[in-house]
Design an enzyme around this catalytic site. Structure first.
Site, short mmCIF file in Angstrom:
data_model
loop_
_atom_site.label_atom_id
_atom_site.label_comp_id
_atom_site.label_asym_id
_atom_site.label_seq_id
_atom_site.Cartn_x
_atom_site.Cartn_y
_atom_site.Cartn_z
CB CYS A 115 -0.95 0.00 1.19
SG CYS A 115 -1.98 -1.48 1.29
CG HIS A 170 -3.61 3.22 2.04
ND1 HIS A 170 -4.00 2.79 0.79
CD2 HIS A 170 -3.62 2.13 2.84
CE1 HIS A 170 -4.22 1.50 0.83
NE2 HIS A 170 -4.00 1.06 2.06
CG ASN A 200 -6.54 -1.28 0.88
OD1 ASN A 200 -5.80 -0.81 0.02
ND2 ASN A 200 -6.10 -1.72 2.04
#
Length: 332
Positions: free
Chosen positions: A118, A259, A289
């Protein structure tokens, strides 16, 4: 506060791509023990985009990259380097970036992957900034891309409800004398927490076997509570570090692009930075995500719809497997 540092590189253009297929929380109710209400309340996610059977990671990356080049008024021949943040490339070898290079028609320039999950896009931006600052490159394409739907256990509700597929990109070039560009970046890794988010099978430590595949050792495994706890702490500390390095306060920020992992994490970071939630770019409800693609997708959407405009200060922060995390502060 001291004057902001003189930037060496700036973002010239952004782009993104997400697959057409959408999987809603209601769709997931039919395949795993979960509910729309449970997912929405705990994560903020309502739907995610999933790649079609004939799409691969480099396809999505190339589309996002072309759109970023178009936005910058450049073409592939202008590039000196391609950096792709991903942990879900077309294959273990070669790098996904090599396929992207060919698909966009770039020359024999260095093209390589960064495996920070990520945090991959933040790592990529930081690396590109260093190459441009030293004069080793003038134009770098940075892409964050993940095709996570093929490495998830779709019976594990702790992971399959969270992730989606997509790609985002930014083209970096030398900064001018107008103060626009990357003001500060900080990246970190704590390998003692590597066990908390991992694909355990498929490497030298645990070669894949039929038994391992049956146990889903080739899929994403996550210790959610541990990641949740360190994400809030580390995203806040990294964001504070880049603000300090840039000589700015949170009150001088225009936007935060965090994020998109969990709405509760974003809310906690907002509180700890004392920066209003309405100034966070948030699209987690639509995409879930998307790992390394998360920040560049959100950034590009906000640029294209006019929320983020030239001259505004934007803080980006992310945490992923490793665990690795970081933050970048840029004046657009």
């Amino acid at each position: 506060m001291s004057a902001p540092p003189t930037p060496k590189s700036r973002i010239l253009g952004t782009g993104h791509y997400v697959p057409e297929k959408v999987v809603s929380n209601v769709d997931l109710e039919k395949i795993v023990d979960t509910s729309d209400a449970w997912i929405t309340e705990r994560t903020g996610i309502r739907r995610r985009h999933v790649a079609s059977e004939n799409e691969v990671t480099s396809d999505m990356a190339a589309l996002a990259g072309r759109r970023a080049l178009e936005a910058a008024g450049l073409n592939a021949a202008d590039l000196d380097m391609i950096i792709v943040g991903t942990i879900s490339g077309d294959s273990p070898m070669p790098a996904c970036a090599a396929h992207v290079q060919q698909k966009i028609g770039a020359g024999d320039i260095p093209a390589f992957d960064v495996s920070a999950a990520c945090a991959g896009f933040i790592y990529g931006l930081t690396i590109a900034d260093q190459f441009i600052a030293t004069g080793a490159a003038r134009c770098v394409l940075v892409i964050g891309v993940e095709l996570l739907s093929r490495i998830l256990d779709w019976q594990d509700r702790t992971t399959c409800v969270l992730f989606g597929d997509g790609a985002g990109a930014a083209v970096l070039g030398p900064a001018g004398d107008d103060g626009r560009g990357i003001l500060a970046s900080r990246i970190f890794t704590d390998g003692s927490l590597a066990h908390a988010l991992t694909i355990p099978g498929g490497g030298s430590a645990e070669p894949l076997t039929p038994e391992g595949i049956a146990r889903k050792r080739n899929k994403v495994h996550m210790m959610g509570q541990e990641i949740f706890r360190v994400a809030i702490k580390n995203l806040t500390s990294a964001s504070t570090a880049v603000l300090k390095a840039a000589g700015l306060t949170s009150g001088e920020l225009d936007w935060v692009v965090a994020h998109q992992a969990n709405m509760r994490i974003i809310t906690q970071v907002s509180d700890r930075l004392s920066f209003p939630l309405e100034k966070f770019v948030i699209n987690i409800q639509e995409y879930g995500n998307t790992s390394s693609a998360s920040i560049p997708i959100a950034l590009d959407e906000a640029v294209r719809d006019g929320r983020i405009t030239e001259g505004q200060s934007v803080l980006m922060c992310a945490l992923g497997a490793g665990i690795s995390w970081g933050a970048t502060l840029v004046r657009m």
